[in-house]
Scaffold this motif. Sequence first.
Motif, PDB file in Angstrom:
ATOM      1  N   LEU A  82       0.823  -1.221   0.000  1.00 25.41           N
ATOM      2  CA  LEU A  82       0.000   0.000   0.000  1.00 25.41           C
ATOM      3  C   LEU A  82       0.854   1.267   0.000  1.00 25.41           C
ATOM      4  N   LEU A  83       1.885   1.280   0.836  1.00 23.84           N
ATOM      5  CA  LEU A  83       2.665   2.525   0.951  1.00 23.84           C
ATOM      6  C   LEU A  83       3.466   2.810  -0.308  1.00 23.84           C
ATOM      7  N   GLY A  84       4.070   1.769  -0.880  1.00 23.30           N
ATOM      8  CA  GLY A  84       4.838   1.960  -2.113  1.00 23.30           C
ATOM      9  C   GLY A  84       3.932   2.391  -3.254  1.00 23.30           C
ATOM     10  N   LEU A  96      10.264  -0.757  -7.410  1.00 27.65           N
ATOM     11  CA  LEU A  96      10.906  -2.077  -7.489  1.00 27.65           C
ATOM     12  C   LEU A  96      10.230  -2.976  -6.451  1.00 27.65           C
ATOM     13  N   GLU A  97       9.609  -4.025  -6.906  1.00 30.81           N
ATOM     14  CA  GLU A  97       8.904  -4.943  -6.003  1.00 30.81           C
ATOM     15  C   GLU A  97       9.531  -6.326  -6.119  1.00 30.81           C
ATOM     16  N   ALA A  98       9.869  -6.898  -4.973  1.00 29.30           N
ATOM     17  CA  ALA A  98      10.559  -8.192  -4.963  1.00 29.30           C
ATOM     18  C   ALA A  98       9.694  -9.324  -5.522  1.00 29.30           C
ATOM     19  N   GLY A 149       2.338  -8.500   0.972  1.00 24.63           N
ATOM     20  CA  GLY A 149       2.949  -8.466   2.312  1.00 24.63           C
ATOM     21  C   GLY A 149       1.917  -8.113   3.377  1.00 24.63           C
ATOM     22  N   ILE A 150       2.274  -7.170   4.227  1.00 27.31           N
ATOM     23  CA  ILE A 150       1.383  -6.778   5.337  1.00 27.31           C
ATOM     24  C   ILE A 150       0.017  -6.349   4.785  1.00 27.31           C
ATOM     25  N   THR A 151       0.046  -5.759   3.603  1.00 25.04           N
ATOM     26  CA  THR A 151      -1.174  -5.231   2.987  1.00 25.04           C
ATOM     27  C   THR A 151      -2.227  -6.296   2.721  1.00 25.04           C
ATOM     28  N   ARG A 152      -1.810  -7.546   2.560  1.00 24.78           N
ATOM     29  CA  ARG A 152      -2.843  -8.535   2.234  1.00 24.78           C
ATOM     30  C   ARG A 152      -3.424  -9.187   3.499  1.00 24.78           C
ATOM     31  N   ALA A 153      -2.861  -8.899   4.665  1.00 20.49           N
ATOM     32  CA  ALA A 153      -3.375  -9.549   5.878  1.00 20.49           C
ATOM     33  C   ALA A 153      -3.526  -8.521   6.989  1.00 20.49           C
ATOM     34  N   ASN A 154      -4.658  -7.864   7.008  1.00 18.11           N
ATOM     35  CA  ASN A 154      -4.928  -6.902   8.091  1.00 18.11           C
ATOM     36  C   ASN A 154      -6.431  -6.800   8.310  1.00 18.11           C
ATOM     37  N   THR A 155      -6.873  -5.822   9.099  1.00 19.07           N
ATOM     38  CA  THR A 155      -8.277  -5.811   9.531  1.00 19.07           C
ATOM     39  C   THR A 155      -9.185  -5.017   8.587  1.00 19.07           C
ATOM     40  N   ALA A 156      -8.585  -4.347   7.602  1.00 17.12           N
ATOM     41  CA  ALA A 156      -9.378  -3.707   6.536  1.00 17.12           C
ATOM     42  C   ALA A 156     -10.275  -2.563   7.007  1.00 17.12           C
ATOM     43  N   ILE A 157      -9.909  -1.941   8.113  1.00 16.83           N
ATOM     44  CA  ILE A 157     -10.771  -0.873   8.658  1.00 16.83           C
ATOM     45  C   ILE A 157     -10.234   0.497   8.268  1.00 16.83           C
ATOM     46  N   VAL A 158     -11.135   1.377   7.887  1.00 20.10           N
ATOM     47  CA  VAL A 158     -10.785   2.784   7.734  1.00 20.10           C
ATOM     48  C   VAL A 158     -11.175   3.424   9.060  1.00 20.10           C
ATOM     49  N   LYS A 178      13.961  -7.758  -6.591  1.00 18.62           N
ATOM     50  CA  LYS A 178      14.267  -7.633  -5.167  1.00 18.62           C
ATOM     51  C   LYS A 178      15.536  -6.804  -4.992  1.00 18.62           C
ATOM     52  N   VAL A 179      15.453  -5.768  -4.195  1.00 18.42           N
ATOM     53  CA  VAL A 179      16.633  -4.940  -3.942  1.00 18.42           C
ATOM     54  C   VAL A 179      17.595  -5.725  -3.050  1.00 18.42           C
ATOM     55  N   THR A 180      18.812  -5.907  -3.554  1.00 22.11           N
ATOM     56  CA  THR A 180      19.778  -6.699  -2.786  1.00 22.11           C
ATOM     57  C   THR A 180      20.961  -5.852  -2.313  1.00 22.11           C
ATOM     58  N   GLY A 219       7.998   0.295   9.983  1.00 23.13           N
ATOM     59  CA  GLY A 219       7.050  -0.075  11.045  1.00 23.13           C
ATOM     60  C   GLY A 219       5.769   0.725  11.004  1.00 23.13           C
ATOM     61  N   ILE A 220       5.217   0.917   9.823  1.00 22.51           N
ATOM     62  CA  ILE A 220       3.927   1.627   9.739  1.00 22.51           C
ATOM     63  C   ILE A 220       2.813   0.604   9.963  1.00 22.51           C
ATOM     64  N   LYS A 221       2.247   0.681  11.181  1.00 26.03           N
ATOM     65  CA  LYS A 221       1.192  -0.278  11.537  1.00 26.03           C
ATOM     66  C   LYS A 221      -0.156   0.414  11.394  1.00 26.03           C
ATOM     67  N   LEU A 256      -3.260   1.557   6.602  1.00 25.03           N
ATOM     68  CA  LEU A 256      -4.148   1.413   5.435  1.00 25.03           C
ATOM     69  C   LEU A 256      -4.969   2.699   5.263  1.00 25.03           C
ATOM     70  N   THR A 257      -5.553   3.147   6.365  1.00 24.89           N
ATOM     71  CA  THR A 257      -6.348   4.385   6.316  1.00 24.89           C
ATOM     72  C   THR A 257      -5.510   5.540   5.780  1.00 24.89           C
ATOM     73  N   CYS A 258      -4.246   5.594   6.219  1.00 22.28           N
ATOM     74  CA  CYS A 258      -3.408   6.763   5.935  1.00 22.28           C
ATOM     75  C   CYS A 258      -2.448   6.551   4.764  1.00 22.28           C
TER      76      CYS A 258
HETATM   77  C1  LIG Z   1      -2.466  -7.164  11.903  1.00 28.13           C
HETATM   78  C2  LIG Z   1      -2.596  -5.835  11.217  1.00 28.13           C
HETATM   79  C3  LIG Z   1      -3.850  -5.228  11.109  1.00 28.13           C
HETATM   80  C4  LIG Z   1      -3.972  -3.974  10.510  1.00 28.13           C
HETATM   81  N1  LIG Z   1      -5.211  -3.438  10.383  1.00 28.13           N
HETATM   82  C5  LIG Z   1      -5.337  -2.200   9.829  1.00 28.13           C
HETATM   83  C6  LIG Z   1      -6.613  -1.612   9.693  1.00 28.13           C
HETATM   84  O1  LIG Z   1      -7.642  -2.219   9.970  1.00 28.13           O
HETATM   85  N2  LIG Z   1      -6.680  -0.342   9.225  1.00 28.13           N
HETATM   86  C7  LIG Z   1      -5.569   0.375   8.914  1.00 28.13           C
HETATM   87  O2  LIG Z   1      -5.686   1.542   8.567  1.00 28.13           O
HETATM   88  N3  LIG Z   1      -4.340  -0.199   8.961  1.00 28.13           N
HETATM   89  C8  LIG Z   1      -4.203  -1.464   9.397  1.00 28.13           C
HETATM   90  N4  LIG Z   1      -2.984  -2.057   9.452  1.00 28.13           N
HETATM   91  C9  LIG Z   1      -1.823  -1.358   8.886  1.00 28.13           C
HETATM   92  C10 LIG Z   1      -1.656  -1.579   7.385  1.00 28.13           C
HETATM   93  O3  LIG Z   1      -2.043  -2.872   7.019  1.00 28.13           O
HETATM   94  C11 LIG Z   1      -0.178  -1.362   7.026  1.00 28.13           C
HETATM   95  O4  LIG Z   1       0.231  -0.120   7.525  1.00 28.13           O
HETATM   96  C12 LIG Z   1       0.069  -1.399   5.535  1.00 28.13           C
HETATM   97  O5  LIG Z   1      -0.512  -2.511   4.918  1.00 28.13           O
HETATM   98  C13 LIG Z   1       1.579  -1.430   5.326  1.00 28.13           C
HETATM   99  O6  LIG Z   1       1.846  -1.527   3.962  1.00 28.13           O
HETATM  100  P1  LIG Z   1       3.353  -1.506   3.453  1.00 28.13           P
HETATM  101  O7  LIG Z   1       3.311  -1.083   2.049  1.00 28.13           O
HETATM  102  O8  LIG Z   1       4.193  -0.719   4.402  1.00 28.13           O
HETATM  103  O9  LIG Z   1       3.891  -2.982   3.629  1.00 28.13           O
HETATM  104  P2  LIG Z   1       3.729  -4.292   2.696  1.00 28.13           P
HETATM  105  O10 LIG Z   1       2.331  -4.463   2.269  1.00 28.13           O
HETATM  106  O11 LIG Z   1       4.351  -5.413   3.446  1.00 28.13           O
HETATM  107  O12 LIG Z   1       4.593  -3.962   1.408  1.00 28.13           O
HETATM  108  C14 LIG Z   1       5.990  -4.031   1.422  1.00 28.13           C
HETATM  109  C15 LIG Z   1       6.438  -4.549   0.079  1.00 28.13           C
HETATM  110  O13 LIG Z   1       7.846  -4.454  -0.025  1.00 28.13           O
HETATM  111  C16 LIG Z   1       8.323  -5.572  -0.737  1.00 28.13           C
HETATM  112  N5  LIG Z   1       9.743  -5.752  -0.417  1.00 28.13           N
HETATM  113  C17 LIG Z   1      10.290  -6.155   0.747  1.00 28.13           C
HETATM  114  N6  LIG Z   1      11.643  -6.216   0.637  1.00 28.13           N
HETATM  115  C18 LIG Z   1      11.937  -5.819  -0.621  1.00 28.13           C
HETATM  116  C19 LIG Z   1      13.145  -5.688  -1.349  1.00 28.13           C
HETATM  117  N7  LIG Z   1      14.322  -5.983  -0.786  1.00 28.13           N
HETATM  118  N8  LIG Z   1      13.090  -5.266  -2.644  1.00 28.13           N
HETATM  119  C20 LIG Z   1      11.906  -4.980  -3.244  1.00 28.13           C
HETATM  120  N9  LIG Z   1      10.727  -5.117  -2.592  1.00 28.13           N
HETATM  121  C21 LIG Z   1      10.731  -5.518  -1.304  1.00 28.13           C
HETATM  122  C22 LIG Z   1       7.457  -6.702  -0.237  1.00 28.13           C
HETATM  123  O14 LIG Z   1       7.445  -7.798  -1.151  1.00 28.13           O
HETATM  124  C23 LIG Z   1       6.092  -6.014  -0.119  1.00 28.13           C
HETATM  125  O15 LIG Z   1       5.340  -6.153  -1.303  1.00 28.13           O
HETATM  126  C24 LIG Z   1      -2.826  -3.313  10.016  1.00 28.13           C
HETATM  127  C25 LIG Z   1      -1.576  -3.925  10.105  1.00 28.13           C
HETATM  128  C26 LIG Z   1      -1.459  -5.180  10.685  1.00 28.13           C
HETATM  129  C27 LIG Z   1      -0.125  -5.815  10.759  1.00 28.13           C
END
Ligand SMILES: Cc1cc2nc3c(=O)[nH]c(=O)nc-3n(C[C@H](O)[C@H](O)[C@H](O)COP(=O)(O)OP(=O)(O)OC[C@H]3O[C@@H](n4cnc5c(N)ncnc54)[C@H](O)[C@@H]3O)c2cc1C
Length: 498
Positions: A14-16, A33-35, A42-51, A174-176, A354-356, A360-362
């Motif tokens: 989501l953030l990228g 660049l996505e690995a 990643g984290i984006t596919r497994a969370n609580t889906a709440i805004v 994948k960035v190495t 560590g964006i928890k 998703l909302t933000c």
């Molecule tokens: C249990 C849980 C519940 C949550 N519930 C909510 C909610 O209800 N509402 C809300 O607003 N937020 C929620 N969040 C927060 C939200 O899900 C996350 O903030 C958000 O999904 C983070 O996205 P991300 O892009 O940082 O990480 P990711 O989705 O993990 O994306 C990171 C990407 O980087 C890639 N990557 C990693 N290493 C490399 C590399 N070396 N080179 C290239 N690519 C690489 C990975 O493959 C991955 O695709 C929750 C989080 C958790 C853990």
Amino acid sequence: MRKRFDVIVIGGGLLGSFSARSLTKYRLKTAVLEAREDLCTGITRANTAIVYSGCDTKPGTRKSRMCVRAAQSFSQLCEELGVRYSACGSIMICFGPKGEKALRRKYDQGLENGVRGLKLLSQREVLELEPHLHPAVRAALLAPEAGTVIPWELGIAAAENAVANGAELLLNTKVTGIRRTENGYVITSDDQEFFARAVVNCAGLSADRILEAVQKPCVRIFPEAGDYYVLDTKAGGMIRHVIFHEPEEKEKGLTLVPTVDGNILLGPTKVSASGLEAFAVSREGLKELAALVPRVIPDLPMEHVIRSFGAVRPNPFRVAYDAESGTYVTQEESISDFTVHESGEAPGFLSFVGIKTPGLTCAAALGEYAAERISLLLHAEPKETFNPMRAMPLRLNTLSPEEAAKLAAENPAYGRIVCRCRKVTEGEIVDSIRRFPGAVTVDGVKRRTGACSGRCQGSYCTQKIIEIIARERGIPPSSVQKDGPGSYLIGGGIHDSL
Ligand SMILES: Cc1cc2nc3c(=O)[nH]c(=O)nc-3n(C[C@H](O)[C@H](O)[C@H](O)COP(=O)(O)OP(=O)(O)OC[C@H]3O[C@@H](n4cnc5c(N)ncnc54)[C@H](O)[C@@H]3O)c2cc1C
């Protein structure tokens, strides 16, 4: 040959995806660049889906400012990106005096944060809104501006829009390695090299290690796991709002989400991630969830559970060098506000570590923040041609029978149902593969069309989806994966003549 960009975004979650979309609002040559073979795995596919509405966050923090604004404009964001959104509102419920105090605190906090429409509800009022709640419910806090969205649907839409606006997306990259040069960064991925004047590090669970490639450690992620149950749409009508259960004692409460697709999501628990494979479910966590249900919604039909899944929380802790032990040690509590790491040691290198929750909302707001910072650093001008709109992919199950019949007459693939539970047609699956970035795995098709996410969880349609992916990509069926590296579904030989 080294490919040159103004900005490289590492990670396509989501953030990228949102950082890339916002960067395309400027005259900047941007790449992601996505690995993995797909986005949002990643984290984006497994969370609580709440805004979130913003009444949970501490006043005065970046998190609360972003969250409140994001919730208030979420419908508009989803309209722009052609993403489904349910503005169902949330209620936080309690069963005793301690919980009631917590609700009042959140009410006051929400008002201070600028959350609109908050209301404290009596027992009668809450039971009128949610009649299936345990009758011992004592009070509730209603936040009408909360909602629910499908996280990967949002992330993929943002990435598609970034690509439409000129961003380059490199999957399986994948960035190495990262090396700082006089005027930017050389980024290595296996045998490829890239150059960028600036970098936005959105590598999720790996973001701390990516950061340490260019500067001394200052923050590290200590993951924690969580478990969820998903209930079939048959149980969907049991709740109308996102329900947060505020427990009386120091324990994790239950959260229930009526998803956009009409399922109910239950969770998450909080369990130690040590010894667990990333994204694995824990038996202990699932037991805990099931035990909480009768205390909140006694008649929730748990026989309609169709799936469980595990999540990973990227808990960030500051670390400092300890001369005595010669190692980096963690300091105090985990960082609670959204922290964007940027230091003089690595200019033009922004890291989201560590964006928890509520990331998703933000996500859009964090992406905007990154793009504004980078545009200032690189003196980039806004790009007038930026188009925020992205058309929603065709979903036949949202059309009238007449519209669906007309489409099927034009293209018979729209008349062939592949996923019976969600009524997804072959035509939609083909579309999901042909779009860019398109699906290359069965789960990629699932994320884009909803096929395999119904009651049978793909028992009927997986084989047909494998055939379609194989045909569209010109590969043998045995090369089709479920969800990325190594997840082959069938053996070779005889199966390749499917
Ligand atoms: C249990 C849980 C519940 C949550 N519930 C909510 C909610 O209800 N509402 C809300 O607003 N937020 C929620 N969040 C927060 C939200 O899900 C996350 O903030 C958000 O999904 C983070 O996205 P991300 O892009 O940082 O990480 P990711 O989705 O993990 O994306 C990171 C990407 O980087 C890639 N990557 C990693 N290493 C490399 C590399 N070396 N080179 C290239 N690519 C690489 C990975 O493959 C991955 O695709 C929750 C989080 C958790 C853990």
